[in-house]
Each structure stands twice: as C-alpha cells, then as structure tokens.
Design an enzyme around this catalytic site. Structure first.
Site, mmCIF file in Angstrom:
data_model
loop_
_atom_site.group_PDB
_atom_site.id
_atom_site.type_symbol
_atom_site.label_atom_id
_atom_site.label_comp_id
_atom_site.label_asym_id
_atom_site.label_seq_id
_atom_site.Cartn_x
_atom_site.Cartn_y
_atom_site.Cartn_z
ATOM 1 N N PRO A 147 0.845 -1.199 0.000
ATOM 2 C CA PRO A 147 0.000 0.000 0.000
ATOM 3 C C PRO A 147 0.881 1.251 0.000
ATOM 4 O O PRO A 147 1.790 1.353 0.816
ATOM 5 C CB PRO A 147 -0.798 -0.102 1.307
ATOM 6 C CG PRO A 147 -0.569 -1.468 1.836
ATOM 7 C CD PRO A 147 0.628 -2.056 1.169
ATOM 8 N N ALA A 181 1.745 4.242 3.258
ATOM 9 C CA ALA A 181 1.150 3.597 4.427
ATOM 10 C C ALA A 181 2.202 3.259 5.475
ATOM 11 O O ALA A 181 1.880 2.701 6.518
ATOM 12 C CB ALA A 181 0.416 2.326 4.004
ATOM 13 N N GLY A 182 3.471 3.539 5.192
ATOM 14 C CA GLY A 182 4.524 3.250 6.174
ATOM 15 C C GLY A 182 5.075 1.845 6.067
ATOM 16 O O GLY A 182 5.764 1.378 6.977
ATOM 17 N N GLY A 236 7.036 0.722 3.504
ATOM 18 C CA GLY A 236 8.267 0.637 2.708
ATOM 19 C C GLY A 236 8.053 0.609 1.212
ATOM 20 O O GLY A 236 8.936 0.158 0.471
ATOM 21 N N SER A 255 8.157 2.948 -1.093
ATOM 22 C CA SER A 255 9.159 3.653 -1.913
ATOM 23 C C SER A 255 10.513 2.953 -1.837
ATOM 24 O O SER A 255 11.203 2.821 -2.857
ATOM 25 C CB SER A 255 9.270 5.134 -1.528
ATOM 26 O OG SER A 255 9.665 5.269 -0.194
ATOM 27 N N ASP A 290 14.468 2.272 6.051
ATOM 28 C CA ASP A 290 13.493 1.537 5.232
ATOM 29 C C ASP A 290 14.201 0.583 4.266
ATOM 30 O O ASP A 290 13.813 -0.582 4.130
ATOM 31 C CB ASP A 290 12.603 2.513 4.447
ATOM 32 C CG ASP A 290 11.649 3.283 5.360
ATOM 33 O OD1 ASP A 290 11.777 3.167 6.583
ATOM 34 O OD2 ASP A 290 10.781 3.997 4.829
HETATM 35 C C1 MEV Z 1 9.839 6.103 7.815
HETATM 36 O O1 MEV Z 1 9.528 4.745 7.511
HETATM 37 C C2 MEV Z 1 10.706 6.166 9.038
HETATM 38 C C3 MEV Z 1 11.096 7.584 9.465
HETATM 39 O O2 MEV Z 1 11.897 7.435 10.633
HETATM 40 C C4 MEV Z 1 11.862 8.298 8.384
HETATM 41 C C5 MEV Z 1 13.245 7.720 8.163
HETATM 42 O O3 MEV Z 1 13.832 7.129 9.064
HETATM 43 O O4 MEV Z 1 13.759 7.917 7.050
HETATM 44 C C6 MEV Z 1 9.877 8.406 9.847
#
Ligand code: MEV
Length: 307
Positions: free
Chosen positions: A96, A99-100, A102, A104, A147
C-alpha cells in the site's frame, strides 16, 4: 583504438518486499537506533523492457515518485557503465503506498536489481543500498536509510543511520500484525513536523523512544515477549507526544491490545498509515487481525518473525 559497443540491455526483473519499523521511527532520523524487519506479505516487482529512447516508467499505483525512481535507474545504469535511457521500467506492487510499509524503498531496490540484471551486472550489497537510498532521499528528503535496510534484511535488525544494519537474533518467534488505517500520509511532511517540535519535548520523546528500542532488543534476544509488547506501547506514547499519532491509529492500537496483543504502536512516519502489534502465537495474531478490521483497518497482515 576502437571501443567495443556495450551489449544490448537484457529483459530482466527485480523485486523487493516491504518493511515494518518495530520501534525507533523519527528518532532514527536524528541518530538514535531503530529496530525493523522485512514484511514479506507485500512486495514490489520491476520489469525492464529494453526499448530505444529515453527512460520511461509505467505504474498503475497513485503517488509513486517516478522522478526519484528515474534518478535511481540512471544512477544504476551509470554504475553499470551504461548510458542513460534505452529502457522502460514497468512497476507492479501490492505494497500500500504512503502507508509506512516501505513502498518507496522496496520499489527503489527493485529498480536497482532490475536495471543491474538488465546490464548483466551483479552489484555488491553496499552499492545496492547506496543506489536505492537515492530514491529514498528524493522521496523523503531526510531519510535515515532504515526503510532500505529493513526491506533488505533477513529478519529483525538494529539500524543506526550511516552504519550497516545488525541482525537481532530472537530467542523465540513472535507474530507481527499490521493494520492499515487507510489514511495515506506523507513521510517528508511528518519528518519535517517532528524535526520542528520544540525542545525539550522532542529530546525527551527521543530519549523515551531510545529506551523503548533498547528494551525491545533485549526482550527479543531473551524471549521476554511481555516486555517486548510493553516496549511497543512505550514507543507509541512517545510518538503520540510528538504529534504523529491520530485518533484512528490510537483506536487501532487499543483494539489490538483489547484483543490480547502483547503491545501495539503506530509504525512508520505516522499521521496516518499503519499500526504494528505483537502476538506470541498464530491464533492470537488472528484474533488481533479480526479486531483491527472491526476497528476500521482497511487491510491487515500477520507474519511470523523468525529467530
Ligand atoms: C519512515 O519509515 C521512518 C522515518 O523514521 C523516516 C526515516 O527514518 O527515514 C519516519
């Protein structure tokens, strides 16, 4: 002396899975350690079609940073001793977006793998990381690199900005349950918002996150799953104090805990996106998934994190 022409690019493909940050997001941008793991339930695949003309990127997912991926592809071609262009990249992903999980990073890794394979070159692991990070910097501005490290990991890893990630051996397996709130968020904006928080609030929150990270690492190494869950809860409180949780994320964490999760927190940049919860066994993980869906999660994943 005549120089031999480079052989034609090959039809090739590359892939990479998603990731989950277990603890340490945001603080990791500022030099604190984080723990993260690959999420194999989702992945991105990139196909290379050798065609004359400038580089083209095709995707049916909204919000893909095609400019950043073009930079990754060109840097990979240059690293393989090739001219820019001469290929189309076709991206397919079930991660997704925004959505956090990964999306990208995994897509950037898949681009590097696919382009290197099209050039018939085996890149060393540090070159893969360096090239994929170009996309992360383009997408997130101040990316720590966690990431990319998590997408490439075999299991749980400890990551510190600028250093190679270190595997964290688990004494006993644990289940990760991920629930997506369905609200897309922007990592660049969330990182900027946290970086702009005043001190001492920000430093105190990072101290608590660093404490939660140490606690989780020890708990995983010793198989103390109650302590592992408590570490997630502690990190969620600190992230909330930084303003990156939302009522929907808090509700998902509560639902997971009420369903018996050992602990739960937002994962990734926050301000939307996903939560991650821990469970000791598969039946518990299924109960947590059901509870997350009832509480509004649009998608859930459960995966066993192995030692
Ligand atoms: C993003 O998945 C994690 C953050 O800590 C950004 C990063 O570490 O590049 C918010």
């Amino acid at each position: 002396m005549s120089v031999a022409a480079a052989p034609p690019l090959l039809h090739a493909q590359g892939a990479a899975c998603g990731k989950v940050i277990l603890v340490g997001e945001h603080a990791v941008v500022h030099g604190c350690p984080a723990l993260a793991a690959p999420l194999r339930a989702v992945n991105a695949t990139v196909r290379v079609l050798p065609v004359a003309g400038p580089l083209q990127i095709e995707t049916d997912q909204a919000g893909v940073d095609t400019q950043g991926l073009a930079q990754v592809a060109h840097a990979t071609l240059a690293r393989c001793g090739r001219e820019a262009g001469g290929l189309t990249l076709r991206i397919q992903s079930n991660i997704p977006p925004q959505a956090g999980l990964g999306s990208s990073a995994a897509t950037a890794i898949a681009v590097v793998r696919a382009v290197a394979a099209a050039c018939d070159i085996a890149l060393p692991p540090d070159a893969l990381v360096e090239l994929a990070d170009i996309g992360e910097q383009a997408a997130h501005g101040r990316a720590s690199g966690v990431d990319v490290a998590a997408c490439l990991a075999e299991g749980a890893v400890r990551f510190v900005r600028g250093e190679p990630s270190v595997p964290v051996p688990l004494k006993s397996p644990v289940w990760l349950i991920v629930g997506d709130s369905g609200t897309p968020r922007n990592t660049r904006n969330a990182v900027a918002a946290v970086s702009g928080q005043p001190d001492p609030l920000r430093t105190r929150a990072f101290d608590v996150i660093a404490e939660a990270t140490s606690q989780l690492e020890l708990a995983l190494r010793e198989g103390n799953l109650d302590s592992a869950g408590a570490a997630l809860n502690l990190a969620h409180t600190a992230l909330s104090s930084l303003g990156v949780s939302t009522p929907a994320l808090n509700a998902l964490c509560q639902a997971a805990t009420h369903a018996g999760a050992l602990g739960a927190k937002l994962t990734g940049a926050g301000c939307g996106g996903c939560v991650v919860a821990l469970s000791a066994d598969e039946a518990g993980a299924q109960r947590v998934q059901t509870a997350l869906r009832k509480a509004g999660a649009v998608t859930t994943f459960a995966e066993r994190l192995t030692p």
